[in-house]
Design a protein around this motif. Structure first.
Motif, PDB file in Angstrom:
ATOM      1  N   GLY A  49     -52.971 -25.189  55.195  1.00  0.00           N
ATOM      2  CA  GLY A  49     -51.814 -24.318  55.064  1.00  0.00           C
ATOM      3  C   GLY A  49     -52.020 -23.334  53.937  1.00  0.00           C
ATOM      4  O   GLY A  49     -53.073 -23.301  53.297  1.00  0.00           O
ATOM      5  N   TYR A  50     -51.008 -22.543  53.698  1.00  0.00           N
ATOM      6  CA  TYR A  50     -51.039 -21.521  52.646  1.00  0.00           C
ATOM      7  C   TYR A  50     -49.769 -21.672  51.831  1.00  0.00           C
ATOM      8  O   TYR A  50     -48.696 -21.918  52.383  1.00  0.00           O
ATOM      9  CB  TYR A  50     -51.087 -20.117  53.270  1.00  0.00           C
ATOM     10  CG  TYR A  50     -52.277 -19.920  54.179  1.00  0.00           C
ATOM     11  CD1 TYR A  50     -53.475 -19.434  53.686  1.00  0.00           C
ATOM     12  CD2 TYR A  50     -52.207 -20.243  55.531  1.00  0.00           C
ATOM     13  CE1 TYR A  50     -54.572 -19.261  54.520  1.00  0.00           C
ATOM     14  CE2 TYR A  50     -53.292 -20.075  56.375  1.00  0.00           C
ATOM     15  CZ  TYR A  50     -54.472 -19.587  55.861  1.00  0.00           C
ATOM     16  OH  TYR A  50     -55.553 -19.419  56.684  1.00  0.00           O
ATOM     17  N   MET A  51     -49.888 -21.534  50.513  1.00  0.00           N
ATOM     18  CA  MET A  51     -48.696 -21.671  49.683  1.00  0.00           C
ATOM     19  C   MET A  51     -48.840 -20.879  48.391  1.00  0.00           C
ATOM     20  O   MET A  51     -49.952 -20.526  47.998  1.00  0.00           O
ATOM     21  CB  MET A  51     -48.435 -23.137  49.367  1.00  0.00           C
ATOM     22  CG  MET A  51     -49.480 -23.768  48.478  1.00  0.00           C
ATOM     23  SD  MET A  51     -49.151 -25.485  48.107  1.00  0.00           S
ATOM     24  CE  MET A  51     -49.628 -26.240  49.629  1.00  0.00           C
ATOM     25  N   ALA A  52     -47.723 -20.659  47.758  1.00  0.00           N
ATOM     26  CA  ALA A  52     -47.709 -19.998  46.454  1.00  0.00           C
ATOM     27  C   ALA A  52     -47.849 -21.059  45.366  1.00  0.00           C
ATOM     28  O   ALA A  52     -47.315 -22.158  45.486  1.00  0.00           O
ATOM     29  CB  ALA A  52     -46.402 -19.238  46.265  1.00  0.00           C
ATOM     30  N   ARG A  53     -48.587 -20.753  44.315  1.00  0.00           N
ATOM     31  CA  ARG A  53     -48.673 -21.641  43.151  1.00  0.00           C
ATOM     32  C   ARG A  53     -47.566 -21.229  42.193  1.00  0.00           C
ATOM     33  O   ARG A  53     -47.506 -20.083  41.769  1.00  0.00           O
ATOM     34  CB  ARG A  53     -50.042 -21.516  42.496  1.00  0.00           C
ATOM     35  CG  ARG A  53     -51.126 -22.126  43.373  1.00  0.00           C
ATOM     36  CD  ARG A  53     -52.510 -22.019  42.778  1.00  0.00           C
ATOM     37  NE  ARG A  53     -52.523 -22.214  41.351  1.00  0.00           N
ATOM     38  CZ  ARG A  53     -53.477 -21.760  40.555  1.00  0.00           C
ATOM     39  NH1 ARG A  53     -54.476 -21.078  41.046  1.00  0.00           N
ATOM     40  NH2 ARG A  53     -53.436 -21.986  39.261  1.00  0.00           N
ATOM     41  N   LEU A  54     -46.699 -22.174  41.859  1.00  0.00           N
ATOM     42  CA  LEU A  54     -45.546 -21.879  41.021  1.00  0.00           C
ATOM     43  C   LEU A  54     -45.802 -22.271  39.569  1.00  0.00           C
ATOM     44  O   LEU A  54     -46.546 -23.210  39.290  1.00  0.00           O
ATOM     45  CB  LEU A  54     -44.319 -22.632  41.556  1.00  0.00           C
ATOM     46  CG  LEU A  54     -43.999 -22.403  43.028  1.00  0.00           C
ATOM     47  CD1 LEU A  54     -42.784 -23.222  43.439  1.00  0.00           C
ATOM     48  CD2 LEU A  54     -43.800 -20.936  43.333  1.00  0.00           C
ATOM     49  N   ASN A  55     -45.146 -21.572  38.667  1.00  0.00           N
ATOM     50  CA  ASN A  55     -45.253 -21.862  37.246  1.00  0.00           C
ATOM     51  C   ASN A  55     -44.193 -22.899  36.875  1.00  0.00           C
ATOM     52  O   ASN A  55     -42.994 -22.580  36.875  1.00  0.00           O
ATOM     53  CB  ASN A  55     -45.053 -20.576  36.446  1.00  0.00           C
ATOM     54  CG  ASN A  55     -45.126 -20.795  34.960  1.00  0.00           C
ATOM     55  OD1 ASN A  55     -45.113 -21.915  34.470  1.00  0.00           O
ATOM     56  ND2 ASN A  55     -45.198 -19.703  34.219  1.00  0.00           N
ATOM     57  N   PRO A  56     -44.585 -24.133  36.555  1.00  0.00           N
ATOM     58  CA  PRO A  56     -43.597 -25.173  36.254  1.00  0.00           C
ATOM     59  C   PRO A  56     -42.716 -24.840  35.055  1.00  0.00           C
ATOM     60  O   PRO A  56     -41.534 -25.196  35.037  1.00  0.00           O
ATOM     61  CB  PRO A  56     -44.427 -26.433  36.009  1.00  0.00           C
ATOM     62  CG  PRO A  56     -45.835 -26.024  36.008  1.00  0.00           C
ATOM     63  CD  PRO A  56     -45.944 -24.625  36.483  1.00  0.00           C
ATOM     64  N   GLU A  57     -43.254 -24.158  34.079  1.00  0.00           N
ATOM     65  CA  GLU A  57     -42.466 -23.789  32.896  1.00  0.00           C
ATOM     66  C   GLU A  57     -41.299 -22.882  33.278  1.00  0.00           C
ATOM     67  O   GLU A  57     -40.186 -23.056  32.790  1.00  0.00           O
ATOM     68  CB  GLU A  57     -43.350 -23.090  31.860  1.00  0.00           C
ATOM     69  CG  GLU A  57     -44.456 -23.943  31.281  1.00  0.00           C
ATOM     70  CD  GLU A  57     -43.950 -24.989  30.313  1.00  0.00           C
ATOM     71  OE1 GLU A  57     -42.860 -24.819  29.738  1.00  0.00           O
ATOM     72  OE2 GLU A  57     -44.660 -25.995  30.133  1.00  0.00           O
ATOM     73  N   SER A  58     -41.569 -21.930  34.163  1.00  0.00           N
ATOM     74  CA  SER A  58     -40.510 -20.996  34.542  1.00  0.00           C
ATOM     75  C   SER A  58     -39.446 -21.674  35.412  1.00  0.00           C
ATOM     76  O   SER A  58     -38.347 -21.146  35.566  1.00  0.00           O
ATOM     77  CB  SER A  58     -41.092 -19.787  35.269  1.00  0.00           C
ATOM     78  OG  SER A  58     -41.576 -20.163  36.536  1.00  0.00           O
ATOM     79  N   LEU A  59     -39.760 -22.836  35.952  1.00  0.00           N
ATOM     80  CA  LEU A  59     -38.813 -23.592  36.782  1.00  0.00           C
ATOM     81  C   LEU A  59     -38.186 -24.748  36.017  1.00  0.00           C
ATOM     82  O   LEU A  59     -37.564 -25.628  36.614  1.00  0.00           O
ATOM     83  CB  LEU A  59     -39.527 -24.102  38.037  1.00  0.00           C
ATOM     84  CG  LEU A  59     -40.092 -23.001  38.929  1.00  0.00           C
ATOM     85  CD1 LEU A  59     -40.976 -23.592  40.001  1.00  0.00           C
ATOM     86  CD2 LEU A  59     -38.962 -22.190  39.533  1.00  0.00           C
ATOM     87  N   ASN A  60     -38.381 -24.737  34.690  1.00  0.00           N
ATOM     88  CA  ASN A  60     -37.819 -25.775  33.822  1.00  0.00           C
ATOM     89  C   ASN A  60     -38.348 -27.169  34.179  1.00  0.00           C
ATOM     90  O   ASN A  60     -37.602 -28.145  34.167  1.00  0.00           O
ATOM     91  CB  ASN A  60     -36.288 -25.738  33.853  1.00  0.00           C
ATOM     92  CG  ASN A  60     -35.683 -26.264  32.575  1.00  0.00           C
ATOM     93  OD1 ASN A  60     -36.367 -26.375  31.549  1.00  0.00           O
ATOM     94  ND2 ASN A  60     -34.414 -26.594  32.615  1.00  0.00           N
ATOM     95  N   LEU A  61     -39.640 -27.230  34.492  1.00  0.00           N
ATOM     96  CA  LEU A  61     -40.316 -28.494  34.787  1.00  0.00           C
ATOM     97  C   LEU A  61     -41.553 -28.623  33.899  1.00  0.00           C
ATOM     98  O   LEU A  61     -42.659 -28.867  34.367  1.00  0.00           O
ATOM     99  CB  LEU A  61     -40.709 -28.557  36.274  1.00  0.00           C
ATOM    100  CG  LEU A  61     -39.549 -28.583  37.250  1.00  0.00           C
ATOM    101  CD1 LEU A  61     -40.033 -28.378  38.674  1.00  0.00           C
ATOM    102  CD2 LEU A  61     -38.770 -29.885  37.119  1.00  0.00           C
ATOM    103  N   GLY A  62     -41.341 -28.462  32.601  1.00  0.00           N
ATOM    104  CA  GLY A  62     -42.441 -28.367  31.655  1.00  0.00           C
ATOM    105  C   GLY A  62     -43.136 -29.662  31.304  1.00  0.00           C
ATOM    106  O   GLY A  62     -44.244 -29.642  30.779  1.00  0.00           O
ATOM    107  N   LEU A  63     -42.530 -30.808  31.578  1.00  0.00           N
ATOM    108  CA  LEU A  63     -43.158 -32.080  31.205  1.00  0.00           C
ATOM    109  C   LEU A  63     -43.931 -32.636  32.387  1.00  0.00           C
ATOM    110  O   LEU A  63     -43.377 -32.892  33.457  1.00  0.00           O
ATOM    111  CB  LEU A  63     -42.119 -33.098  30.732  1.00  0.00           C
ATOM    112  CG  LEU A  63     -42.702 -34.410  30.204  1.00  0.00           C
ATOM    113  CD1 LEU A  63     -43.544 -34.177  28.954  1.00  0.00           C
ATOM    114  CD2 LEU A  63     -41.593 -35.410  29.931  1.00  0.00           C
ATOM    115  N   LEU A  64     -45.223 -32.840  32.173  1.00  0.00           N
ATOM    116  CA  LEU A  64     -46.111 -33.421  33.178  1.00  0.00           C
ATOM    117  C   LEU A  64     -46.478 -34.824  32.721  1.00  0.00           C
ATOM    118  O   LEU A  64     -46.905 -35.016  31.574  1.00  0.00           O
ATOM    119  CB  LEU A  64     -47.367 -32.564  33.327  1.00  0.00           C
ATOM    120  CG  LEU A  64     -48.481 -33.059  34.238  1.00  0.00           C
ATOM    121  CD1 LEU A  64     -47.989 -33.240  35.662  1.00  0.00           C
ATOM    122  CD2 LEU A  64     -49.658 -32.101  34.176  1.00  0.00           C
TER     123      LEU A  64
END
Length: 155
Positions: A49-64
């Motif tokens: 498939g094809y997808m966009a890579r999202l920036n977790p920081e900009s989505l408020n998901l900064g903790l991995l």
């Protein structure tokens, strides 16, 4: 799969949004031949498939975090129940059954440590058969490459 297919895959891994015309120029094929090869790669599931890579920081998901999960017993029924349940948890981005001293390795994204504490207590520890968890908080992401190495590709 030949070297030309691997070159197509290599380019699409780097930029899945490139046009067929751009791709055909890069691999030195006609647009029609390139499109035919891409379709065959899709049909054979080499391309999932094809997808966009999202920036977790900009989505408020900064903790991995990575979480080792040990189940209270090893049985096919429990493995299936755990796997089925964890697939529906959006914070868990990867789940791998592993061999060794624990059963599963999970990768999860949450807002911050407080959000993780709540996630651990309200979600992870309530999964079927969970006996123990160990959490590893990522301090710095050194490499996060989604592109696969393509054996035999002469670049």
């Amino acid at each position: 799969m030949d070297d030309l297919d691997r070159r197509i895959l290599s380019h699409l891994q780097r930029d899945g949004r490139m046009t067929n015309l751009e791709l055909s120029r890069l691999v030195h094929l006609s647009p029609a031949a390139t499109l035919e090869r891409v379709r065959k790669l899709e049909q054979s599931n080499a391309i999932l498939g094809y997808m966009a890579r999202l920036n977790p920081e900009s989505l408020n998901l900064g903790l991995l975090v990575f979480i080792q999960v040990t189940l209270d017993r090893s049985s096919p029924d429990l493995f299936e129940m755990f796997s089925r349940t964890v697939r529906d948890i959006p914070q868990v981005t990867e789940c791998h059954m592993v061999a060794g001293g624990f059963d599963y390795l999970l990768k999860a994204r949450v807002r911050d440590m407080n959000a993780y504490r709540l996630f651990l207590g309200r979600t992870l520890t309530r999964l079927p058969g969970v006996r123990q968890t160990h959490t590893y908080t990522v301090m710095e992401q050194v490499k996060a490459e989604s592109a696969l190495p393509l054996p035999g590709l002469n670049t």
